[in-house]
Design a protein around this motif. Structure first.
Motif, PDB file in Angstrom:
ATOM      1  N   GLY A  20       0.804  -1.215   0.000  1.00 40.26           N
ATOM      2  CA  GLY A  20       0.000   0.000   0.000  1.00 40.26           C
ATOM      3  C   GLY A  20       0.834   1.261   0.000  1.00 40.26           C
ATOM      4  O   GLY A  20       1.693   1.436   0.859  1.00 40.26           O
ATOM      5  N   GLY A  21       0.552   2.145  -0.941  1.00 43.69           N
ATOM      6  CA  GLY A  21       1.324   3.380  -1.085  1.00 43.69           C
ATOM      7  C   GLY A  21       0.559   4.624  -0.719  1.00 43.69           C
ATOM      8  O   GLY A  21       0.772   5.688  -1.308  1.00 43.69           O
TER       9      GLY A  21
ATOM     10  N   GLU B 201       2.255  -0.770  -4.627  1.00 48.25           N
ATOM     11  CA  GLU B 201       0.994  -0.026  -4.668  1.00 48.25           C
ATOM     12  C   GLU B 201       0.144  -0.508  -5.843  1.00 48.25           C
ATOM     13  O   GLU B 201       0.612  -0.579  -6.982  1.00 48.25           O
ATOM     14  CB  GLU B 201       1.261   1.465  -4.797  1.00 48.25           C
ATOM     15  CG  GLU B 201       0.077   2.322  -5.201  1.00 48.25           C
ATOM     16  CD  GLU B 201      -1.137   2.187  -4.287  1.00 48.25           C
ATOM     17  OE1 GLU B 201      -2.268   2.129  -4.806  1.00 48.25           O
ATOM     18  OE2 GLU B 201      -0.939   2.108  -3.055  1.00 48.25           O
TER      19      GLU B 201
ATOM     20  N   VAL C 187       0.992   6.700  -6.285  1.00 47.88           N
ATOM     21  CA  VAL C 187       0.879   6.582  -4.835  1.00 47.88           C
ATOM     22  C   VAL C 187      -0.089   7.640  -4.311  1.00 47.88           C
ATOM     23  O   VAL C 187      -0.510   8.543  -5.028  1.00 47.88           O
ATOM     24  CB  VAL C 187       2.255   6.734  -4.162  1.00 47.88           C
ATOM     25  CG1 VAL C 187       3.176   5.602  -4.567  1.00 47.88           C
ATOM     26  CG2 VAL C 187       2.889   8.087  -4.478  1.00 47.88           C
TER      27      VAL C 187
ATOM     28  N   GLY D 199      -2.983   6.684  -2.243  1.00 46.05           N
ATOM     29  CA  GLY D 199      -4.132   6.025  -1.619  1.00 46.05           C
ATOM     30  C   GLY D 199      -5.357   6.920  -1.621  1.00 46.05           C
ATOM     31  O   GLY D 199      -5.756   7.443  -2.662  1.00 46.05           O
TER      32      GLY D 199
ATOM     33  N   THR E  17       4.552   0.741  -8.560  1.00 44.10           N
ATOM     34  CA  THR E  17       3.119   0.992  -8.724  1.00 44.10           C
ATOM     35  C   THR E  17       2.544   0.012  -9.738  1.00 44.10           C
ATOM     36  O   THR E  17       3.267  -0.697 -10.436  1.00 44.10           O
ATOM     37  CB  THR E  17       2.856   2.440  -9.169  1.00 44.10           C
ATOM     38  OG1 THR E  17       3.572   2.698 -10.386  1.00 44.10           O
ATOM     39  CG2 THR E  17       3.327   3.426  -8.104  1.00 44.10           C
TER      40      THR E  17
END
Length: 525
Positions: free
Chosen positions: A9-10, A32, A37, A39, A249
């Motif tokens: 998770g980024g 991610e 990035v 979120g 990503t």
């Protein structure tokens, strides 16, 4: 000892965790799902407008400054911060039609005077209220936010023990009750109760300890980073990359790898992750430490084996989600002087709003929050236009649907968007608002569920009720998998950008064996 760390998770929690752990000397790789990035703190550009699609309130400035201090910098060096005045405007539904308007100013004394004008005696009461909220805020920063709750001795400090007679009532009564005993005017109650929404809850379910939030927005603490909240994400990402973290990503993590020889009495230990790239090609990444910095429900119930879940589905079935949201992004031709940077539109019976959301009904009329960043930041809209971000709390239910451009979202999403635009036009006296819209894009709970793997499509995370706050919120370390940790809004200390930054620090404290309740000292560079 240097470890191989994989972060899932980024969002800001994942980026901050990557930055701190990389600066601590670990070999950090972050994965991610999306192509960028951020979120929940995302961004969308359309027709010359740039919209923040998530957080828009810069509060708890000490936490941002502290994070950058760890790297020898400061929030002032990293961001171009502007203090807002007024902090926000409140439009409250009138008895017959239209709305009454109150401004919350940068100046505390002016806010005290405003309360007194609305209700005799409320000015002096607000002064006492703010003194209490500041004391609670300082106590929380000192003892309850930067701790993993692993050392009981931390809570034997003199100021905690002597303050128990005040602290316990704040934990056992709701914010709604606490405020209602001090103020009679519905508008003033709403101003003091609305921070519960940004905690993913409602005033009747939020412990009154959270009146500490008023120490921020009523005392000159509302700011905005020029360029939008993407500049904050960029700054945290920059710190992570400069510290040596590698960010990938378009990488969807599908499995946490484990081996059945966990230490410390645990069933297994983390050995890495499996992830898929944009072409659905599967990859493995070996790691000694895995940090889930995305949605905890998704990690625990989808990418961990059943026998290794600290928080299985039955745990979530007993928990309270924060609300979902319909977000409406508007580009509007011409100026909108009726609204400052932040505006709150409160329905008269907002208790019914919260009940409707809890019962799965769409509120009507709905309360809403509106951000007009073009008031402060010319970069977010073409000259002669305004940028509006509208947030409408709705049930946390992906079935409500997804949004889309130009009214193409699912019907329930577009319907409530239309209702709130009409309501804003009426209450703020902008009769031609709908006719001046040149860009429109909506997001719904279905987008949160699909794009962020958000539990129940919620916009924030688990609500800050008593049993989901502080030490009751849940551990940030797996009880069954050695080397598996959690960061972000699903875990301690909670919801919001500042809390997510702190959650990253709490993971670092776990790895260091630091059981204190104090923030970290600046990192060695």
């Amino acid at each position: 000892m240097k470890k191989r760390v994989a972060i899932i998770g980024g969002g800001i929690a994942g980026l901050a965790t990557a930055a701190i752990l990389a600066a601590d000397g670990h070999n950090v790789a972050l994965f991610e799902k999306k192509n960028e990035v951020g979120g929940r703190a995302g961004s969308l550009s359309s027709g010359g407008f740039r919209f923040d699609t998530g957080p828009s309130w810069y509060l708890m400035p000490e936490t941002f400054d502290h994070f950058f201090n760890l790297f020898g910098s400061s929030a002032g060096e990293e961001l171009d911060l502007k203090v807002l005045d007024p902090a926000y405007r409140v439009f409250s539904e009138g008895e017959d039609s239209g709305a009454t308007v109150l401004d919350i100013a940068r100046d505390t004394e002016q806010n005290i005077a405003t309360f007194e004008e609305v209700e005799e005696g409320a000015g002096a009461e607000l002064r006492r209220y703010l003194d209490s909220s500041r004391d609670s805020y300082d106590l929380a920063l000192k003892h309850f936010l930067y701790t993993n709750f692993t050392n009981p001795k931390n809570f034997l400090k003199k100021d905690i023990i002597t303050g128990l007679n005040k602290l316990l009532p704040l934990l056992t009564q709701s914010l709604e009750t606490f405020v209602g005993r001090k103020f009679k005017d519905n508008r003033l109650r709403q101003i003091l109760g609305y921070p519960a929404v940004f905690l993913g809850s409602s005033p009747d379910l939020t412990p009154s300890l959270y009146h500490l939030m008023s120490a921020l927005d009523l005392t000159g603490g509302v700011m905005y980073p020029q360029g939008g909240f993407v500049t904050l994400i960029d700054a945290v990402e920059r710190r992570a990359v400069e510290a040596g973290a590698v960010i990938t990503t378009g990488a969807t993590v599908t499995k946490v790898l484990t081996e059945a020889d966990g230490g410390f009495g645990k069933q297994a230990r983390a050995t890495g992750i499996v992830w898929q790239d944009r072409d659905d090609v599967e990859h493995r990444h070996e790691a000694d430490i895995v940090v889930g910095a995305g949605d905890l429900h998704h990690l625990e119930t989808k990418i961990l084996p059943k026998e290794l879940r600290t928080y299985p589905q039955k745990y979530w079935d007993k928990r309270t989600s924060g609300p979902g949201a319909v977000i409406v992004l508007l580009g509007v031709k011409g100026e909108l002087p009726q609204m400052p940077h932040h505006s709150l539109f409160f329905s008269k019976d907002w208790h019914e709003n919260f009940v409707a959301i809890r019962e799965g009904r769409m509120p009507s009329p709905a309360s809403a929050y509106v951000c007009k960043p073009s008031e402060t930041d010319p970069s977010v809209a073409p000259e002669g236009h305004e940028n509006l971000f509208i947030l409408i709390p709705v049930p946390a239910a992906p079935a409500i649907g997804r949004g889309g451009p130009d009214g193409t979202g699912d019907s329930a999403v577009e319907r409530i968007a239309d209702e709130v635009i009409e309501q804003m036009a009426d209450w703020a006296e902008i009769p031609d608002l709908a006719d001046r819209i040149v860009v429109r894009h909506t997001l719904g709970p279905g987008d949160f569920a699909e794009d962020l793997f958000a539990w129940r499509g919620g916009m924030l995370g688990p609500a800050h009720t008593l049993r989901q706050s502080a030490m009751f919120r849940g551990t940030n370390q797996s009880r069954k998998v050695d080397g598996l940790y959690y960061a972000g809004s699903s875990t301690i200390p909670g919801i919001g950008l500042p809390m997510c930054l702190i959650s990253a620090e709490l993971v670092a404290k776990r790895l260091r064996g630091d059981t204190s309740s104090s923030p970290l000292e600046p990192l060695e560079r």
